[in-house]
Design a protein around this motif. Structure first.
Motif, PDB file in Angstrom:
ATOM      1  N   PRO A  46       0.852  -1.192   0.000  1.00  0.00           N
ATOM      2  CA  PRO A  46       0.000   0.000   0.000  1.00  0.00           C
ATOM      3  C   PRO A  46       0.884   1.236   0.000  1.00  0.00           C
ATOM      4  O   PRO A  46       2.122   1.130   0.051  1.00  0.00           O
ATOM      5  CB  PRO A  46      -0.770  -0.143   1.321  1.00  0.00           C
ATOM      6  N   SER A  95      -0.972  -4.012  -7.382  1.00  0.00           N
ATOM      7  CA  SER A  95      -2.007  -3.617  -6.442  1.00  0.00           C
ATOM      8  C   SER A  95      -1.965  -4.529  -5.218  1.00  0.00           C
ATOM      9  O   SER A  95      -1.904  -5.754  -5.343  1.00  0.00           O
ATOM     10  CB  SER A  95      -3.391  -3.715  -7.087  1.00  0.00           C
ATOM     11  N   PRO A  96      -2.010  -3.958  -4.013  1.00  0.00           N
ATOM     12  CA  PRO A  96      -2.036  -4.797  -2.806  1.00  0.00           C
ATOM     13  C   PRO A  96      -3.352  -5.560  -2.641  1.00  0.00           C
ATOM     14  O   PRO A  96      -3.484  -6.365  -1.720  1.00  0.00           O
ATOM     15  CB  PRO A  96      -1.822  -3.791  -1.672  1.00  0.00           C
ATOM     16  N   LEU A  97      -4.310  -5.321  -3.519  1.00  0.00           N
ATOM     17  CA  LEU A  97      -5.577  -6.056  -3.469  1.00  0.00           C
ATOM     18  C   LEU A  97      -5.507  -7.384  -4.221  1.00  0.00           C
ATOM     19  O   LEU A  97      -6.448  -8.171  -4.175  1.00  0.00           O
ATOM     20  CB  LEU A  97      -6.703  -5.199  -4.057  1.00  0.00           C
ATOM     21  N   LEU A  98      -4.398  -7.646  -4.911  1.00  0.00           N
ATOM     22  CA  LEU A  98      -4.271  -8.886  -5.662  1.00  0.00           C
ATOM     23  C   LEU A  98      -4.171 -10.086  -4.730  1.00  0.00           C
ATOM     24  O   LEU A  98      -3.547 -10.022  -3.674  1.00  0.00           O
ATOM     25  CB  LEU A  98      -3.027  -8.841  -6.553  1.00  0.00           C
ATOM     26  N   ARG A  99      -4.766 -11.179  -5.155  1.00  0.00           N
ATOM     27  CA  ARG A  99      -4.756 -12.426  -4.388  1.00  0.00           C
ATOM     28  C   ARG A  99      -4.595 -13.606  -5.342  1.00  0.00           C
ATOM     29  O   ARG A  99      -4.927 -13.523  -6.523  1.00  0.00           O
ATOM     30  CB  ARG A  99      -6.070 -12.605  -3.603  1.00  0.00           C
ATOM     31  N   THR A 152       7.095  -6.532   0.108  1.00  0.00           N
ATOM     32  CA  THR A 152       5.738  -6.441   0.632  1.00  0.00           C
ATOM     33  C   THR A 152       5.820  -6.159   2.125  1.00  0.00           C
ATOM     34  O   THR A 152       6.909  -5.974   2.678  1.00  0.00           O
ATOM     35  CB  THR A 152       4.951  -7.733   0.333  1.00  0.00           C
ATOM     36  N   HIS A 212       0.452  -8.239   3.879  1.00  0.00           N
ATOM     37  CA  HIS A 212       0.250  -8.893   2.588  1.00  0.00           C
ATOM     38  C   HIS A 212       1.157 -10.094   2.360  1.00  0.00           C
ATOM     39  O   HIS A 212       0.952 -10.854   1.407  1.00  0.00           O
ATOM     40  CB  HIS A 212       0.443  -7.863   1.466  1.00  0.00           C
ATOM     41  N   SER A 236      -5.822  -2.378 -15.348  1.00  0.00           N
ATOM     42  CA  SER A 236      -6.812  -2.760 -14.339  1.00  0.00           C
ATOM     43  C   SER A 236      -7.639  -3.947 -14.764  1.00  0.00           C
ATOM     44  O   SER A 236      -8.369  -4.520 -13.966  1.00  0.00           O
ATOM     45  CB  SER A 236      -7.732  -1.566 -14.045  1.00  0.00           C
ATOM     46  N   GLU A 252      -4.119   6.511   2.744  1.00  0.00           N
ATOM     47  CA  GLU A 252      -5.302   6.152   1.967  1.00  0.00           C
ATOM     48  C   GLU A 252      -6.236   7.355   1.946  1.00  0.00           C
ATOM     49  O   GLU A 252      -6.057   8.305   2.714  1.00  0.00           O
ATOM     50  CB  GLU A 252      -6.024   4.938   2.572  1.00  0.00           C
ATOM     51  N   ASN A 265     -13.304  -2.089 -10.176  1.00  0.00           N
ATOM     52  CA  ASN A 265     -11.994  -2.713 -10.187  1.00  0.00           C
ATOM     53  C   ASN A 265     -11.068  -1.967  -9.237  1.00  0.00           C
ATOM     54  O   ASN A 265     -11.470  -0.995  -8.586  1.00  0.00           O
ATOM     55  CB  ASN A 265     -11.435  -2.777 -11.619  1.00  0.00           C
ATOM     56  N   VAL A 266      -9.811  -2.420  -9.167  1.00  0.00           N
ATOM     57  CA  VAL A 266      -8.888  -1.832  -8.193  1.00  0.00           C
ATOM     58  C   VAL A 266      -8.570  -0.377  -8.501  1.00  0.00           C
ATOM     59  O   VAL A 266      -8.091   0.350  -7.637  1.00  0.00           O
ATOM     60  CB  VAL A 266      -7.579  -2.656  -8.115  1.00  0.00           C
TER      61      VAL A 266
END
Length: 506
Positions: free
Chosen positions: A62, A85-89, A107, A111, A171, A236, A489-490
């Motif tokens: 982030p 993106s830190p939202l990736l999994r 990281t 995360h 994205s 943020e 999306n992110v």
């Protein structure tokens, strides 16, 4: 010819303006001298780990000091930054990290578990997993590596402007995310041309509240370092932190996406009278609806800019001097850029007629990483085919009509969702709206409006009001679907395909 590269920018500011405030993040306040030494430590730690010119350094972070400094440490080495993106999994991490041929990944403890879950599928060497904010088995402690590294400038690589600097992943609104390649020359153009377009000076104070892993952040990120002004990064976005930081830091420039602008407009103190240092508010990421635009301009006269652009590299800017009179436009191409509106055969459309937007500029991508066929599809004879629809007025200003893939054809007539969205958003009960097409037996397609409300109102009443105010019969909506939150999306863009799926599953 002297190479236009960005690896010396920070070094030069540290030499000639060492005591100027360069970077603010929470309680961290670094001068250019401080920042240069810290970035040098990161660069030298990477160098000791074997990272050099062309090697890919990935981040899954982030907003943070370490993420910010990675952009400049990698530049000094001639390495390539791949901010994720830190939202990736899960598969998202596997696909992107492997596709980028990542050599090292940084990281944090929040995360790291998601990377641990997929480590067996990644091609990154085991010793090159770096943890920025703690110590864990199987991870290198970045803090230890940073402390033991030299604060002196690392050896300068032999760089040319065409050398790759970063890969930004799209994205994914139009399919599998693609790695968009930007050279040192492209980022030099971002720094110089946008500093000019946005009137950024060494005395400016730039605040960014969105994630800097997205290319939109580079619109002020690069000019801030090129010019050598203060860059204030928020962890943020929150409305309160944005307003508070503008006031406390004397912010002059900030970027906000439309949903953030809408949130800020709910606060009466979000006005030039309360925040007098603001010289520039840029709306990016999606079209800002005209009603919100008019309110923002009334609160902050002579400060509003709007931008339309793609990470791939074509951009238009609506300047503050014309934003009040061209409120429906997203501006014109900036210096050294060209634009055309073309039909499906590539022929230029007349003024006022809708077609696909194509453009060329000195900040076009080098291509999609390892995807030559997709590159050739997007870049044709030096022109970027955007997939977006729009038209230009008699003055050459661009007006958007939506994504080509979102176009609704009803009874043989082109229906542009944005035209309908502009009408529906005027209803006081409507907070957000997105229009998409569904199949129709007689007309081929017909429009449906997904709406998020601010207050209770019946669907029948809302539909009747909308169709009463929509003049063209082929634009009238067939249905309203209420949603609590829009799927995005992110990068914050509304996913109309998901809305369409929800509609059929009701």
């Amino acid at each position: 010819m002297y190479p236009l590269t960005i690896n010396h920018w920070l070094t030069q500011h540290a030499q000639f303006r060492p005591n100027h405030l360069a970077f603010v993040f929470g309680d961290i306040r670094l001068t250019f001298a401080d920042l240069n030494q810290s970035v040098n430590r990161m660069a030298n730690a990477l160098l000791i780990a074997g990272i050099g010119k062309g090697d890919k350094v990935a981040t899954v972070l982030p907003n943070s000091r370490e993420l910010y400094e990675a952009f400049w440490a990698v530049a000094k080495l001639g390495a390539v930054l791949v901010p994720m993106s830190p939202l990736l999994r899960g598969n998202g991490l596997i696909n992107l990290l492997n596709d980028a041929d990542s050599t090292v990944v940084l990281t944090d403890t929040a995360h790291a578990p998601f990377l641990d879950e997929v480590r067996s599928e990644l091609t990154i060497p085991a010793k090159n997993y770096w943890l920025t904010d703690g110590e864990q088995p199987g991870w290198q402690s970045y803090a230890v590596l940073w402390r033991t590294a030299s604060p002196a400038d690392p050896p300068s690589p032999d760089l040319l402007g065409d050398d790759l600097y970063n890969i930004m992943y799209s994205s994914g609104t139009t399919g599998t995310p693609k790695g968009i390649m930007h050279s040192h020359f492209v980022r030099s153009m971002y720094g110089s041309l946008f500093a000019n377009a946005f009137r950024i000076k060494p005395e400016s104070a730039i605040m960014h509240s969105g994630a800097i892993v997205f290319n939109g952040a580079m619109l002020t990120f690069m000019p801030a370092m090129f010019i050598g002004c203060t860059y204030i990064l928020l962890k943020e976005f929150t409305t309160q932190s944005v307003i508070r930081t503008i006031a406390s830091e004397g912010v002059t420039h900030t970027i906000l996406v439309p949903t953030q602008i809408a949130s800020c407009l709910h606060y009466p103190e979000f006005t030039i009278d309360t925040l007098p240092t603001i010289e520039y508010i840029l709306s990016v990421g999606a079209p800002l609806l005209n009603e919100q635009k008019e309110v923002l301009i009334s609160r902050f006269p002579d400060t509003f800019y709007e931008l339309y652009g793609l990470t791939e590299g074509f951009i238009t800017v609506l300047d503050k001097t014309v934003s009040a009179e061209k409120t429906g436009s997203v501006g014109r191409p900036i210096w050294f850029s060209e634009m055309k509106i073309v039909d499906d055969d590539g022929h230029e459309r007349p003024t006022g007629e809708v077609g696909e937007i194509i453009g060329r500029a000195p900040f076009l991508m080098a291509g999609y990483y390892k995807k030559p066929a997709l590159t050739n599809e997007a870049l044709r004879n030096g022109w970027l085919y955007t997939g977006d629809l729009g038209y230009v007025d008699q003055d050459g200003y661009l007006f958007l009509a939506g994504r080509k893939k979102d176009l609704i054809i009803s009874g043989g007539v082109n229906v542009y969702p944005k035209d309908i969205e502009e009408i529906i958003i005027r209803h006081p009960a409507v907070a957000e709206v997105a229009v998409f097409g569904i199949p129709h037996d007689d007309w081929g397609e017909t429009p449906v409006a997904a709406i998020r409300l601010t207050t209770t109102i019946s669907i029948t009443e809302l539909t009747d009001w909308a169709n009463k105010n929509i003049e063209a019969r082929y634009q009238k909506i067939a249905a309203v679907m209420l949603v609590d939150e829009f799927p995005k999306n992110v990068a914050g863009k509304i996913l109309k395909n998901e809305l369409r799926e929800r509609y059929w599953k009701r």
